[in-house]
Design an enzyme around this catalytic site. Sequence first.
Site, PDB file in Angstrom:
ATOM      1  CG  ASP A  65      29.333  34.718  26.412  1.00  0.00           C
ATOM      2  OD1 ASP A  65      28.330  34.873  25.693  1.00  0.00           O
ATOM      3  OD2 ASP A  65      29.622  33.620  26.925  1.00  0.00           O
ATOM      4  CB  SER A  66      25.443  35.019  28.670  1.00  0.00           C
ATOM      5  OG  SER A  66      25.888  33.919  27.900  1.00  0.00           O
ATOM      6  CB  CYS A 103      26.994  36.837  23.890  1.00  0.00           C
ATOM      7  SG  CYS A 103      25.416  36.095  24.350  1.00  0.00           S
ATOM      8  CD  GLU A 116      27.502  26.878  30.327  1.00  0.00           C
ATOM      9  OE1 GLU A 116      26.985  26.802  31.433  1.00  0.00           O
ATOM     10  OE2 GLU A 116      27.589  27.924  29.664  1.00  0.00           O
ATOM     11  CB  CYS A 133      25.229  29.266  20.166  1.00  0.00           C
ATOM     12  SG  CYS A 133      25.369  29.097  21.955  1.00  0.00           S
ATOM     13  CG  HIS A 179      28.137  27.313  24.973  1.00  0.00           C
ATOM     14  ND1 HIS A 179      28.041  28.685  25.073  1.00  0.00           N
ATOM     15  CD2 HIS A 179      28.095  26.833  26.245  1.00  0.00           C
ATOM     16  CE1 HIS A 179      27.950  29.020  26.340  1.00  0.00           C
ATOM     17  NE2 HIS A 179      27.977  27.921  27.071  1.00  0.00           N
TER      18      HIS A 179
END
Length: 267
Positions: free
Chosen positions: A11-12, A74, A154, A186, A188
Amino acid sequence: MQANAPIGVFDSGIGGLTVARALLDLLPEERLVYYGDTAHLPYGDKSEAAIRSYAHGIVAFLREQGCKAVVIACNTASAVAYDSLKSEFPDLPIYNVIDPVVEYVTLGDGEKAVGVIGTRTTIKSDIYRRKIKEIRRLIKVNSMATPLLAPMVEEGFLNNAVSEEVLKEYLWRKPMLKVDQLILGCTHYPLLIDQIRKVISRDIEIVDSAHVVAKKVAVHLESENLLNQKKASLKSAFFLSDYTPVFEANANRFFGEKVTWIERNIW
Ligand code: DGL
């Protein structure tokens, strides 16, 4: 390819740990090698060419680590780098987080409207709409970039007044008001699922890709005889391209347990 080799996941950053968690919950015998490209985070606002070159470097690294398969955990990298990764690494099974979700929402028949939220790059690629329409032309797809959500998660802004206002700002916009299903496009967003449900306040299905993807990977690895038959003796390994203590603290929230990171800049 050896069944007892690890599964690569990248993932990023640390958001892909939601997919790693779902994989290990479903396949506890497996060992993962996770790579979080925190040096280049966020991917969501980068050019397609940049994301492709990062993704290629990471898959080469995961292959060097002996991975039997790679999961692109991702959405942004899945949207813009999957095809080129498949052609550069033709012998390695590579999974993205978009196709299993598209397959899932196109099951059955009848007309419906599907909402998709994700980063700017994912939404700009229009990949969900294109892939859904290829299978079921009559499904209406309403996509919307929601770039504030990933940094908000985050920062730990979950289930509070600020996150509620931000979600209302996005989800009360016209394209989202009439959807029957909502794809969380996404890594997140699964952490926001309860509050998203509350803000939408209608009975619609919210599709959390982490679980759908984990199931797809499990079925495919089994069909290729690539599932580990006995519990891996080594523990999963977690790499980051740039370590900071902030990632460490956040990672526990995404993964639900303490992660020990190894910093490895592969560029
Ligand atoms: N992992 C990214 C995704 O799923 C979100 C974070 C980023 O922009 O890098 O699209």
